[in-house]
Design a protein around this motif. Structure first.
Motif, short mmCIF file in Angstrom:
data_model
loop_
_atom_site.label_atom_id
_atom_site.label_comp_id
_atom_site.label_asym_id
_atom_site.label_seq_id
_atom_site.Cartn_x
_atom_site.Cartn_y
_atom_site.Cartn_z
N TRP A 36 0.88 -1.18 -0.13
CA TRP A 36 0.06 0.03 0.08
C TRP A 36 1.12 1.17 -0.05
O TRP A 36 0.53 2.10 -0.50
N ASP A 37 1.95 1.08 0.67
CA ASP A 37 2.81 2.38 0.92
C ASP A 37 3.51 2.62 -0.69
O ASP A 37 3.67 3.90 -1.10
N ARG A 38 3.68 1.59 -1.54
CA ARG A 38 4.35 1.63 -2.71
C ARG A 38 3.32 2.21 -3.56
O ARG A 38 3.65 3.39 -4.30
N GLN A 39 2.06 1.80 -3.56
CA GLN A 39 1.07 2.29 -4.12
C GLN A 39 0.85 3.86 -4.06
O GLN A 39 0.39 4.61 -4.75
N ILE A 40 1.07 4.11 -2.87
CA ILE A 40 0.66 5.46 -2.31
C ILE A 40 1.50 6.50 -2.88
O ILE A 40 1.30 7.51 -3.54
N ILE A 41 2.85 6.23 -2.78
CA ILE A 41 3.91 6.87 -3.57
C ILE A 41 3.81 7.02 -5.02
O ILE A 41 3.91 8.16 -5.52
N HIS A 42 3.44 5.88 -5.54
CA HIS A 42 3.19 5.76 -7.18
C HIS A 42 2.16 6.91 -7.66
O HIS A 42 2.17 7.64 -8.50
N THR A 43 1.23 6.66 -6.80
CA THR A 43 0.02 7.62 -7.14
C THR A 43 0.11 9.00 -6.77
O THR A 43 -0.14 9.76 -7.67
N ALA A 44 1.01 9.35 -5.65
CA ALA A 44 1.27 10.81 -5.56
C ALA A 44 2.12 11.24 -6.55
O ALA A 44 1.80 12.49 -7.10
N ARG A 45 3.15 10.60 -7.16
CA ARG A 45 3.94 10.98 -8.19
C ARG A 45 2.99 11.37 -9.53
O ARG A 45 3.22 12.29 -9.91
N ARG A 46 2.01 10.40 -9.65
CA ARG A 46 1.26 10.40 -10.85
C ARG A 46 0.38 11.67 -10.72
O ARG A 46 0.07 12.40 -11.76
N GLN A 47 0.09 11.97 -9.58
CA GLN A 47 -1.00 13.06 -9.18
C GLN A 47 -0.17 14.49 -9.56
O GLN A 47 -0.97 15.26 -9.93
N LEU A 48 1.05 14.41 -9.14
CA LEU A 48 1.78 15.70 -9.24
C LEU A 48 1.89 15.89 -10.68
O LEU A 48 1.87 17.07 -11.11
N VAL A 49 2.33 14.81 -11.52
CA VAL A 49 2.31 15.11 -12.96
C VAL A 49 1.22 15.72 -13.68
O VAL A 49 0.96 16.46 -14.41
N LEU A 50 0.12 15.11 -13.29
CA LEU A 50 -1.27 15.42 -13.75
C LEU A 50 -1.56 16.90 -13.46
O LEU A 50 -2.00 17.33 -14.43
N GLU A 51 -1.33 17.04 -12.14
CA GLU A 51 -1.56 18.58 -11.67
C GLU A 51 -0.51 19.64 -12.48
O GLU A 51 -1.24 20.77 -13.01
N ARG A 52 0.47 19.25 -12.74
CA ARG A 52 1.48 20.18 -13.61
C ARG A 52 0.77 20.35 -15.17
O ARG A 52 0.85 21.52 -15.80
N HIS A 53 0.44 19.33 -15.63
CA HIS A 53 -0.28 19.16 -16.95
C HIS A 53 -1.44 19.76 -16.96
O HIS A 53 -1.75 20.69 -17.93
N LEU A 54 -2.23 19.92 -16.04
CA LEU A 54 -3.36 20.51 -15.83
C LEU A 54 -3.12 22.14 -15.74
O LEU A 54 -3.97 22.79 -16.39
N GLN A 55 -2.27 22.33 -15.01
CA GLN A 55 -1.88 23.86 -14.79
C GLN A 55 -1.36 24.35 -16.11
O GLN A 55 -1.88 25.57 -16.43
N ARG A 56 -0.59 23.69 -16.80
CA ARG A 56 -0.25 24.18 -18.23
C ARG A 56 -1.32 24.20 -19.19
O ARG A 56 -1.35 25.48 -19.83
N GLN A 57 -2.17 23.32 -19.32
CA GLN A 57 -3.42 23.26 -19.93
C GLN A 57 -4.25 24.78 -19.47
O GLN A 57 -4.97 25.31 -20.44
N ASN A 58 -4.37 24.89 -18.28
CA ASN A 58 -5.34 26.14 -17.91
C ASN A 58 -4.67 27.46 -18.24
O ASN A 58 -5.11 28.38 -18.71
N TRP A 59 -3.17 27.37 -18.13
CA TRP A 59 -2.59 28.50 -18.47
C TRP A 59 -2.57 29.06 -19.98
O TRP A 59 -3.15 30.07 -20.61
N GLU A 60 -2.65 27.84 -20.85
CA GLU A 60 -2.75 27.97 -22.12
C GLU A 60 -4.22 28.59 -22.65
O GLU A 60 -4.51 29.40 -23.54
N ARG A 61 -5.41 27.77 -21.97
CA ARG A 61 -6.73 28.08 -22.19
C ARG A 61 -6.98 29.44 -21.80
O ARG A 61 -7.57 30.30 -22.51
#
Length: 400
Positions: free
Chosen positions: A331-356
């Motif tokens: 579970w700890d490994r899954q949480i760390i992996h999920t947190a990394r994916r969430q961070l990448v997704l948030e940065r991608h969403l921020q870039r899309q929001n800035w362009e929009r």
């Protein structure tokens, strides 16, 4: 995360504590099951009584209870009627006594008034009053001259008809006065004797009337006493019969209770409780259950089975701890992996929001420029022809 074997060691469970816990759980479960079974049994009995009783099913009420209430109501009404009749008879008797006493009081007042009237008529005549000569209607006819002779007794000092020292008729006057006093005394004695005789006669009549009235009252009271004595005798006989019946009933109940006690003592002496039969502790819900108030303890096989079960539980507990440590690490490994994916997704969403936002700002600037140009066109071209008074004057000129 991992779990060390040293930290997951399990302490040995004492047999007494395990036995107490198991007995409490078994007793609680048996009570719950017994209560549920009793509730189902009671509901079934009530349903059968409603279905199989045709009278209750057709009428819809408890007729026996209603009949009992009607009977009790009738008994209560009969008791109340008897009490009211007794009170009415007592009130009638009191009214009779009051009427008799009132009649006696009226007769006493009448006799007293009559005696007073007789006394005033016989002994208090107007002629005997001291001031009667002032109110005598025949005073002028009876009047005489101021002085008839020298021995006229009417010659007073104020009349200046007779002076002191001229008492020539002293002897005759004294004799006349004594005779007059004697006559007055005899008359008063006679009047007093007559008054005493009248009073005695009136008292005799009053005493006779009072004796007759008392005799009637005593006869009435004697009749009431006889009736009361008869009622008390009947009540005493009824109570005596009731007491005899109650004593006989208590005697039979005592004999039956003694017999039941002897049967119970015999049953206890010959029963499984005092003989300590091990089969009595087996529950009716299965051989794996026991009845705690009849259980005498476990044998060696049962104790050995419990120890083996405890050892298996300890091993199973260790295996569960290891499995939990492995699951926690995963579970700890899954949480760390999920947190990394969430961070990448948030940065991608921020870039899309800035362009929009940037595209939206450009579009808003273009629309603002077009709006300004349109307003200038409307102000200078479309709205340059203002209406005059001639345009408004052409309206409301006909009835159509």
């Amino acid at each position: 995360m991992c779990c060390s074997p040293g930290r997951s060691s399990v302490a040995a469970v004492s047999p007494a504590r395990l036995l107490g816990t198991m007995s409490k759980l078994v007793l609680l479960r048996e009570r719950q099951e017994a209560a549920a079974l009793e509730r189902r049994r009671q509901r079934e009995l009530q349903r059968q009584s409603r279905i199989f009783n045709a009278r209750v099913r057709t009428i819809g009420v408890d007729k026996d209870a209603l009949d009992t209430q009607v009977k009790e109501r009738k008994i209560q009404e009969a008791d109340e009627k008897a009490r009211n009749e007794e009170l009415a008879n007592e009130m009638k008797q009191n009214d009779k006594i009051m009427c008799m006493l009132e009649e006696r009081h009226k007769n006493d007042i009448r006799n007293i008034n009559k005696a007073v009237s007789e006394f005033q008529k016989n002994l208090q005549k107007p002629e005997t009053r001291r001031e009667f000569d002032l109110n005598d209607p025949q005073a002028l006819k009876k009047d005489r001259p101021a002085r008839v002779s020298d021995d006229d007794p009417r010659c007073t000092v104020s009349g200046l008809q007779k002076f002191l020292g001229e008492d020539l008729n002293y002897n005759q006057r004294m004799k006349f006065q004594k005779e007059q006093l004697r006559e007055w005394s005899l008359q008063q004695q006679k009047d007093l004797k007559n008054a005493l005789a009248d009073q005695k006669f009136a008292d005799g009549l009053h005493d006779k009337y009072r004796i007759a009235l008392d005799q009637k009252t005593m006869e009435q009271q004697q009749k009431e006493e006889e009736n009361r004595r008869a009622v008390c005798a009947a009540t005493k006989d009824f109570n005596r019969s009731q007491a005899a019946e109650l004593a006989e009933k208590k005697k039979l109940e005592k004999y039956q209770k003694m017999k039941d006690d002897m049967n119970e003592i015999s049953s206890l002496l010959q029963g499984d409780l005092l003989s300590e039969n091990p089969d009595q502790a087996i529950s009716s819900f299965g051989t794996h259950r026991v009845i705690t108030d009849r259980w005498k303890g476990m044998n060696q096989d049962q104790l050995r089975a419990i120890r083996d079960t405890q050892q298996q539980q300890v091993l199973e507990k260790l295996r569960q701890k290891q499995e939990e440590c492995r699951v926690d690490a995963e579970w700890d490994r899954q949480i760390i992996h999920t947190a990394r994916r969430q961070l990448v997704l948030e940065r991608h969403l921020q870039r899309q929001n800035w362009e929009r936002r940037r595209a939206l700002d450009n579009m808003n600037a273009d629309m603002s420029q077009e709006q300004k140009l349109k307003n200038i066109y409307l102000k200078e071209e479309e709205y340059s022809n203002y209406p005059t008074d001639e345009y408004f004057a052409q309206f409301n000129t006909t009835s159509r």
